[in-house]
Design a protein around this motif. Structure first.
Motif, PDB file in Angstrom:
ATOM      1  N   ILE A 101      18.364  42.021 -32.800  1.00  0.00           N
ATOM      2  CA  ILE A 101      18.219  42.782 -34.046  1.00  0.00           C
ATOM      3  C   ILE A 101      17.877  41.840 -35.194  1.00  0.00           C
ATOM      4  O   ILE A 101      17.116  42.195 -36.113  1.00  0.00           O
ATOM      5  CB  ILE A 101      19.515  43.559 -34.349  1.00  0.00           C
ATOM      6  CG1 ILE A 101      19.729  44.649 -33.292  1.00  0.00           C
ATOM      7  CG2 ILE A 101      19.475  44.181 -35.736  1.00  0.00           C
ATOM      8  CD1 ILE A 101      21.052  45.370 -33.416  1.00  0.00           C
ATOM      9  N   ALA A 102      18.426  40.633 -35.136  1.00  0.00           N
ATOM     10  CA  ALA A 102      18.150  39.661 -36.200  1.00  0.00           C
ATOM     11  C   ALA A 102      16.669  39.292 -36.235  1.00  0.00           C
ATOM     12  O   ALA A 102      16.114  39.012 -37.310  1.00  0.00           O
ATOM     13  CB  ALA A 102      19.004  38.405 -35.986  1.00  0.00           C
ATOM     14  N   PHE A 110      16.806  52.831 -35.317  1.00  0.00           N
ATOM     15  CA  PHE A 110      17.238  53.575 -34.135  1.00  0.00           C
ATOM     16  C   PHE A 110      18.743  53.836 -34.160  1.00  0.00           C
ATOM     17  O   PHE A 110      19.246  54.703 -33.442  1.00  0.00           O
ATOM     18  CB  PHE A 110      16.867  52.814 -32.859  1.00  0.00           C
ATOM     19  CG  PHE A 110      15.387  52.587 -32.710  1.00  0.00           C
ATOM     20  CD1 PHE A 110      14.499  53.655 -32.791  1.00  0.00           C
ATOM     21  CD2 PHE A 110      14.879  51.322 -32.516  1.00  0.00           C
ATOM     22  CE1 PHE A 110      13.131  53.453 -32.658  1.00  0.00           C
ATOM     23  CE2 PHE A 110      13.516  51.112 -32.371  1.00  0.00           C
ATOM     24  CZ  PHE A 110      12.627  52.174 -32.455  1.00  0.00           C
ATOM     25  N   TYR A 111      19.452  53.054 -34.975  1.00  0.00           N
ATOM     26  CA  TYR A 111      20.888  53.283 -35.190  1.00  0.00           C
ATOM     27  C   TYR A 111      21.123  54.147 -36.433  1.00  0.00           C
ATOM     28  O   TYR A 111      22.251  54.302 -36.862  1.00  0.00           O
ATOM     29  CB  TYR A 111      21.616  51.950 -35.377  1.00  0.00           C
ATOM     30  CG  TYR A 111      21.664  51.081 -34.150  1.00  0.00           C
ATOM     31  CD1 TYR A 111      22.559  51.334 -33.120  1.00  0.00           C
ATOM     32  CD2 TYR A 111      20.816  49.985 -34.037  1.00  0.00           C
ATOM     33  CE1 TYR A 111      22.608  50.513 -32.006  1.00  0.00           C
ATOM     34  CE2 TYR A 111      20.858  49.161 -32.921  1.00  0.00           C
ATOM     35  CZ  TYR A 111      21.751  49.425 -31.910  1.00  0.00           C
ATOM     36  OH  TYR A 111      21.796  48.614 -30.802  1.00  0.00           O
ATOM     37  N   ARG A 112      20.035  54.655 -37.025  1.00  0.00           N
ATOM     38  CA  ARG A 112      20.089  55.433 -38.263  1.00  0.00           C
ATOM     39  C   ARG A 112      20.620  54.574 -39.417  1.00  0.00           C
ATOM     40  O   ARG A 112      21.393  55.039 -40.256  1.00  0.00           O
ATOM     41  CB  ARG A 112      20.945  56.687 -38.100  1.00  0.00           C
ATOM     42  CG  ARG A 112      20.505  57.605 -36.976  1.00  0.00           C
ATOM     43  CD  ARG A 112      21.301  58.897 -36.952  1.00  0.00           C
ATOM     44  NE  ARG A 112      22.733  58.685 -37.014  1.00  0.00           N
ATOM     45  CZ  ARG A 112      23.499  58.335 -35.985  1.00  0.00           C
ATOM     46  NH1 ARG A 112      22.959  58.156 -34.792  1.00  0.00           N
ATOM     47  NH2 ARG A 112      24.803  58.174 -36.146  1.00  0.00           N
ATOM     48  N   ILE A 132      27.781  43.221 -34.391  1.00  0.00           N
ATOM     49  CA  ILE A 132      27.676  44.211 -33.314  1.00  0.00           C
ATOM     50  C   ILE A 132      27.760  43.527 -31.955  1.00  0.00           C
ATOM     51  O   ILE A 132      28.370  44.039 -31.011  1.00  0.00           O
ATOM     52  CB  ILE A 132      26.381  45.038 -33.446  1.00  0.00           C
ATOM     53  CG1 ILE A 132      26.407  46.223 -32.476  1.00  0.00           C
ATOM     54  CG2 ILE A 132      25.159  44.213 -33.215  1.00  0.00           C
ATOM     55  CD1 ILE A 132      27.533  47.200 -32.723  1.00  0.00           C
ATOM     56  N   ALA A 133      27.170  42.318 -31.838  1.00  0.00           N
ATOM     57  CA  ALA A 133      27.270  41.577 -30.577  1.00  0.00           C
ATOM     58  C   ALA A 133      28.709  41.118 -30.335  1.00  0.00           C
ATOM     59  O   ALA A 133      29.199  41.129 -29.205  1.00  0.00           O
ATOM     60  CB  ALA A 133      26.329  40.377 -30.588  1.00  0.00           C
ATOM     61  N   THR A 134      29.402  40.728 -31.412  1.00  0.00           N
ATOM     62  CA  THR A 134      30.795  40.280 -31.289  1.00  0.00           C
ATOM     63  C   THR A 134      31.694  41.420 -30.823  1.00  0.00           C
ATOM     64  O   THR A 134      32.510  41.259 -29.898  1.00  0.00           O
ATOM     65  CB  THR A 134      31.303  39.733 -32.637  1.00  0.00           C
ATOM     66  OG1 THR A 134      30.512  38.604 -33.014  1.00  0.00           O
ATOM     67  CG2 THR A 134      32.757  39.326 -32.547  1.00  0.00           C
ATOM     68  N   SER A 181      30.061  50.996 -36.505  1.00  0.00           N
ATOM     69  CA  SER A 181      30.606  52.067 -35.654  1.00  0.00           C
ATOM     70  C   SER A 181      29.513  53.006 -35.149  1.00  0.00           C
ATOM     71  O   SER A 181      29.691  53.671 -34.134  1.00  0.00           O
ATOM     72  CB  SER A 181      31.658  52.864 -36.426  1.00  0.00           C
ATOM     73  OG  SER A 181      31.060  53.528 -37.531  1.00  0.00           O
ATOM     74  N   ARG A 182      28.377  53.046 -35.851  1.00  0.00           N
ATOM     75  CA  ARG A 182      27.281  53.899 -35.395  1.00  0.00           C
ATOM     76  C   ARG A 182      26.682  53.376 -34.080  1.00  0.00           C
ATOM     77  O   ARG A 182      26.098  54.152 -33.317  1.00  0.00           O
ATOM     78  CB  ARG A 182      26.179  53.959 -36.452  1.00  0.00           C
ATOM     79  CG  ARG A 182      26.618  54.561 -37.780  1.00  0.00           C
ATOM     80  CD  ARG A 182      25.455  54.606 -38.757  1.00  0.00           C
ATOM     81  NE  ARG A 182      25.893  54.963 -40.102  1.00  0.00           N
ATOM     82  CZ  ARG A 182      25.067  55.078 -41.150  1.00  0.00           C
ATOM     83  NH1 ARG A 182      23.758  54.850 -40.993  1.00  0.00           N
ATOM     84  NH2 ARG A 182      25.531  55.403 -42.345  1.00  0.00           N
TER      85      ARG A 182
END
Length: 207
Positions: A101-102, A110-112, A132-134, A181-182
Motif C-alpha cells: 500500500i505504501a 478499495f478499503y473505502r 495494517i500489516a502489524t 478497522s475497515r
C-alpha cells in the motif's frame, strides 16, 4: 460264578460271600466319592481358568482402547497442527501484500479510504500500510493459537503491558484505528482490540 453248579454251597459260604459283596459296596461308595471330588475339583479349576481368561481379555481390551485413544489424540494434534500451519501460511501472504500500500497508495480506495480520511486521521499511506500489516501479523498469531485452544481468544481487553495494549496506548494508533478497522474482518480479535481501546479511553478520562 466260579463255583460249579453241582457243588453244594453251605450257609457259611453264603455268609462269606455276603460279607465280600458288602466290602465291595463300601469300595463302590469310596470310589464314587472320589469321583465326585475329582469332578468338583475340575469344575473349580475350570471356573478359575475362565475367570483368569476373562481378566486377561479385559486387560487386552483396555490396552487396545488406550492405544486407540492415543492414536486418536495424535491424529487430532497432527490435524490441528496442519490446519494452523496452513492458516498461518495463507494469512501471512497478506502481510507483504498490505505493505505494498505504501508503494501504491491509490489502492486505499478499495478499503473505502480517501486522502481526506488519511489527513483527518493525521496518518500517511506509508504509516497506514505499516499499521495494517502489524495488526494483520499479530492477528495471524492469535488466530493460529486459537485453533489449538479456542478459549485463548475472547472479547476481553488485552492486559496492560501486553504488546497490543502498549500499541493501542498511542493516541496516533487509536486515532488511525477507525481506518484500520475497515481492512480487518469482524472477529473476536477485532472486538478485543476495540474493547482495549474503550478501556484505555476510560482510564484516560478518569485521569
Amino acid at each position: 460264578m466260579l463255583i460249579p453248579v453241582h457243588t453244594r454251597v453251605s450257609p457259611a459260604d453264603l455268609e462269606v460271600a455276603s460279607r465280600l459283596g458288602e466290602s465291595f459296596g463300601g469300595l463302590n461308595t469310596l470310589f464314587s466319592g472320589l469321583a465326585f471330588v475329582v469332578i468338583i475339583g475340575t469344575l473349580i479349576y475350570q471356573r478359575a481358568d475362565i475367570l483368569s481368561s476373562r481378566e486377561h481379555l479385559q486387560s487386552a481390551l483396555r490396552y487396545q482402547a488406550e492405544l486407540a485413544n492415543a492414536a486418536r489424540r495424535e491424529l487430532e494434534e497432527n490435524r490441528l497442527q496442519m490446519r494452523a500451519s496452513l492458516f498461518a501460511t495463507a494469512e501471512q501472504s497478506f502481510v507483504p501484500l498490505e505493505r505494498t500500500i505504501a508503494d501504491t497508495p491509490s489502492v486505499l480506495r478499495f478499503y473505502r479510504i480517501t486522502d481526506d480520511d488519511l489527513r483527518a486521521a493525521k496518518i500517511t499511506a506509508e504509516e497506514f500500510a505499516y499499521l495494517i500489516a502489524t495488526f494483520t501479523a499479530a492477528g495471524i498469531h492469535i488466530k493460529a493459537a486459537a485453533i489449538w485452544d479456542p478459549s485463548t481468544v475472547t472479547d476481553d481487553p488485552f492486559v496492560p503491558s501486553s504488546y497490543h495494549y502498549e500499541l493501542l496506548s498511542s493516541d496516533d494508533v487509536r486515532r488511525a484505528w477507525p481506518l484500520i478497522s475497515r481492512a480487518i474482518s469482524n472477529s473476536a480479535y477485532k472486538r478485543k482490540i476495540e474493547a482495549t481501546i474503550a478501556r484505555i479511553t476510560e482510564d484516560s478520562a478518569r485521569r
